[in-house]
Design an enzyme around this catalytic site. Structure first.
Site, mmCIF file in Angstrom:
data_model
loop_
_atom_site.group_PDB
_atom_site.id
_atom_site.type_symbol
_atom_site.label_atom_id
_atom_site.label_comp_id
_atom_site.label_asym_id
_atom_site.label_seq_id
_atom_site.Cartn_x
_atom_site.Cartn_y
_atom_site.Cartn_z
ATOM 1 N N HIS A 265 11.141 -12.592 -1.722
ATOM 2 C CA HIS A 265 12.109 -13.695 -1.687
ATOM 3 C C HIS A 265 11.609 -14.684 -2.734
ATOM 4 O O HIS A 265 10.638 -15.397 -2.499
ATOM 5 C CB HIS A 265 12.179 -14.337 -0.295
ATOM 6 C CG HIS A 265 13.202 -15.429 -0.208
ATOM 7 N ND1 HIS A 265 14.339 -15.336 0.553
ATOM 8 C CD2 HIS A 265 13.273 -16.634 -0.832
ATOM 9 C CE1 HIS A 265 15.068 -16.433 0.402
ATOM 10 N NE2 HIS A 265 14.436 -17.242 -0.439
ATOM 11 N N ASP B 258 22.209 -8.411 1.987
ATOM 12 C CA ASP B 258 21.640 -9.576 2.660
ATOM 13 C C ASP B 258 22.511 -10.008 3.832
ATOM 14 O O ASP B 258 22.561 -11.191 4.186
ATOM 15 C CB ASP B 258 21.423 -10.744 1.687
ATOM 16 C CG ASP B 258 20.429 -11.760 2.230
ATOM 17 O OD1 ASP B 258 19.732 -11.458 3.218
ATOM 18 O OD2 ASP B 258 20.363 -12.870 1.673
ATOM 19 N N HIS C 28 17.803 -10.317 -3.746
ATOM 20 C CA HIS C 28 19.003 -11.167 -3.840
ATOM 21 C C HIS C 28 18.929 -12.197 -4.970
ATOM 22 O O HIS C 28 18.912 -13.392 -4.723
ATOM 23 C CB HIS C 28 19.330 -11.841 -2.506
ATOM 24 C CG HIS C 28 18.166 -12.418 -1.743
ATOM 25 N ND1 HIS C 28 17.207 -13.224 -2.317
ATOM 26 C CD2 HIS C 28 17.817 -12.306 -0.438
ATOM 27 C CE1 HIS C 28 16.341 -13.585 -1.404
ATOM 28 N NE2 HIS C 28 16.679 -13.042 -0.263
ATOM 29 N N LYS D 194 7.622 -7.274 2.836
ATOM 30 C CA LYS D 194 8.473 -8.375 2.408
ATOM 31 C C LYS D 194 7.665 -9.650 2.350
ATOM 32 O O LYS D 194 6.964 -9.984 3.311
ATOM 33 C CB LYS D 194 9.628 -8.554 3.408
ATOM 34 C CG LYS D 194 10.561 -9.717 3.091
ATOM 35 C CD LYS D 194 11.338 -9.522 1.800
ATOM 36 C CE LYS D 194 12.078 -10.779 1.350
ATOM 37 N NZ LYS D 194 13.337 -10.999 2.051
ATOM 38 N N HIS E 70 18.850 -4.285 1.454
ATOM 39 C CA HIS E 70 18.354 -5.565 2.002
ATOM 40 C C HIS E 70 19.337 -6.061 3.054
ATOM 41 O O HIS E 70 20.453 -6.479 2.728
ATOM 42 C CB HIS E 70 18.232 -6.612 0.884
ATOM 43 C CG HIS E 70 17.776 -7.974 1.367
ATOM 44 N ND1 HIS E 70 16.772 -8.679 0.754
ATOM 45 C CD2 HIS E 70 18.196 -8.762 2.395
ATOM 46 C CE1 HIS E 70 16.585 -9.834 1.378
ATOM 47 N NE2 HIS E 70 17.436 -9.909 2.372
ATOM 48 N N ARG F 204 18.594 -8.339 12.921
ATOM 49 C CA ARG F 204 18.176 -9.134 14.090
ATOM 50 C C ARG F 204 17.647 -8.189 15.175
ATOM 51 O O ARG F 204 17.201 -7.096 14.870
ATOM 52 C CB ARG F 204 19.306 -10.031 14.618
ATOM 53 C CG ARG F 204 20.031 -10.855 13.554
ATOM 54 C CD ARG F 204 19.158 -11.805 12.806
ATOM 55 N NE ARG F 204 19.921 -12.698 11.946
ATOM 56 C CZ ARG F 204 19.459 -13.263 10.840
ATOM 57 N NH1 ARG F 204 18.218 -13.026 10.428
ATOM 58 N NH2 ARG F 204 20.208 -14.069 10.130
ATOM 59 N N HIS G 177 19.648 -7.892 7.401
ATOM 60 C CA HIS G 177 19.018 -8.436 8.606
ATOM 61 C C HIS G 177 19.791 -7.923 9.816
ATOM 62 O O HIS G 177 20.954 -8.306 10.009
ATOM 63 C CB HIS G 177 19.060 -9.967 8.582
ATOM 64 C CG HIS G 177 18.398 -10.548 7.373
ATOM 65 N ND1 HIS G 177 17.101 -11.009 7.387
ATOM 66 C CD2 HIS G 177 18.844 -10.704 6.100
ATOM 67 C CE1 HIS G 177 16.778 -11.433 6.177
ATOM 68 N NE2 HIS G 177 17.811 -11.260 5.370
HETATM 69 C C1 NCD Z 1 18.501 -14.795 5.773
HETATM 70 C C2 NCD Z 1 18.457 -14.817 7.294
HETATM 71 O O1 NCD Z 1 19.308 -15.472 7.908
HETATM 72 O O2 NCD Z 1 17.590 -14.167 7.877
HETATM 73 N N1 NCD Z 1 19.363 -15.851 5.321
HETATM 74 C C3 NCD Z 1 19.971 -15.955 4.122
HETATM 75 O O3 NCD Z 1 20.592 -16.990 3.852
HETATM 76 N N2 NCD Z 1 19.931 -14.977 3.249
HETATM 77 C C4 NCD Z 1 17.138 -14.907 5.217
HETATM 78 C C5 NCD Z 1 17.046 -14.605 3.741
HETATM 79 O O4 NCD Z 1 17.223 -13.470 3.309
HETATM 80 O O5 NCD Z 1 16.787 -15.536 2.971
HETATM 81 ZN ZN ZN Z 2 17.778 -11.649 3.391
#
Ligand code: NCD
Ligand code: ZN
Length: 344
Positions: free
Chosen positions: A135, A246, A173, A98, A13, A17, A15
């Site tokens: 989530h 995450d 998470h 997701k 998991h 971007r 991100h």
């Molecule tokens: C994540 C994000 O910034 O994309 N932020 C976070 O606090 N984990 C989104 C998410 O996984 O909830």
């Molecule tokens: Zn996340």
């Protein structure tokens, strides 16, 4: 023990971007993870097979020379997602979908408002051998932010898992003892990821002695008793729990703001910090399962064959990272010591 070698891990998991940011985030993850489940909460979100294929290509192009890192793609569910969208996502290489409840977290405005209408999509996921990644927080504003995960379990999670018995579900998470207990007692085919921050920290680390925006993520850190249960859960070695950092970068400006963004950018230290936690727990023998084998086994993918080695060596996480456009990111654990290091 001063050195540990494990099967090369995957991150289930994170991100990445998009755009130039990929040149920072993809190498940071590829340094130690063979594969990663890539979250689809871009602006606009990755909602179609076409968008999945294009995003995947942009990630592949951002890999360092010679890297064999593989992104595992996901499609973002909305109220409008159809069974055809799921089939197209599968054809484009997505392994999972997701689900963000609308408004739950960063870039989740197009998320799901009505779960009821999505059951045909959940059935299609099971049919296509894809996973549902959730989530798990309700978004009702009258529910206390610290109770939103438990509420989600009671209102929705139990139902989803029961009504689609062949669907593999990952509770993303997790942050509470309630979630850990739910996953442990759920039917076959239910698992969870746990982040480094939820093992290392609790809500005092966000609020005690001043607001610490770089420890602010969603689901928000909970009280210490929940942290203790999460730690005991990973130390138990249960194969229902695996690594999901995450890692979620936001610029320094956006974190240190009157209304700061949620997310910790942990890619440069996450594996080392997990190792530190397992050592603190006297459970280094359980690290490999959590980091490298439970995940692929649950997803139905092959285990990696390479290995990585971590050595006991103290280093300090940089205060900030400068992107090519001059923008700064403050990484998770900035300025703090980490006691394990990836061997080059
Ligand atoms: C994540 C994000 O910034 O994309 N932020 C976070 O606090 N984990 C989104 C998410 O996984 O909830
Ligand atoms: Zn996340």
């Amino acid at each position: 023990m001063n050195e540990i070698t494990i099967v090369k891990p995957d991150d289930w998991h994170l991100h990445f971007r998009d755009g130039d940011m990929l040149l920072e985030t993809v190498p940071a993850t590829a340094r130690c993870f063979a594969r990663a489940i890539v979250m689809p909460n871009l602006v606009p979100p990755v909602t179609t097979g076409k968008l999945v294929a294009e995003y995947r290509q942009r990630i592949l192009s951002a890999r360092p020379d010679g890297s064999s890192f593989l992104p595992l793609m996901t499609i973002y569910l909305t109220d409008k997602t159809s069974v055809e969208d799921i089939k197209a996502a599968k054809a484009a290489g997505a392994v999972a979908a997701k689900m963000y409840p609308a408004g739950a977290t960063t870039n989740s405005d197009s998320g799901v408002n009505s779960l009821e209408s999505l059951y045909p999509v959940f059935e299609a996921l099971a049919e296509e051998n894809m996973l549902l990644l959730i989530h798990g927080e309700v978004t009702q504003k009258h529910i206390d932010i610290f109770d939103r995960e438990k509420e989600f379990i009671d209102q929705h999670m139990v139902k989803i898992v029961e009504r689609v018995p062949h669907l593999k579900v990952v509770f993303e998470h997790i942050t509470t003892s309630d979630a850990a207990e739910f996953v442990l007692s759920a039917r076959e085919g239910v698992a969870a990821t746990i982040t480094p921050q939820h093992l290392l920290l609790n809500r005092n680390d966000v609020l005690d002695g001043g607001i610490r925006p770089h420890n602010y993520c969603l689901p928000i850190l909970k009280r210490q008793s929940h942290q203790e249960v999460l730690r005991a859960t990973v130390a138990s070695g249960s194969n229902r729990f695996f690594l999901g950092t995450d890692s979620a970068p936001h610029s320094k400006d956006k974190k240190e703001s009157g209304c700061g963004c949620a997310g910790c950018y942990s890619a440069w230290s996450a594996l080392e910090l997990y190792t530190q936690v397992f050592e603190e727990l006297g459970a280094l023998d359980k690290l490999e399962g959590f980091a490298s084998t439970h995940g692929p086994d649950f997803y139905g993918l092959s285990r990696n064959t390479d290995t990585v080695t971590l050595v006991k060596e103290t280093w300090t996480v940089p205060e900030s990272i400068k992107l090519p456009d001059g923008e700064l990111i403050v990484p998770f654990f900035a300025g703090k010591e980490v006691h394990w290091k990836l061997k080059a």
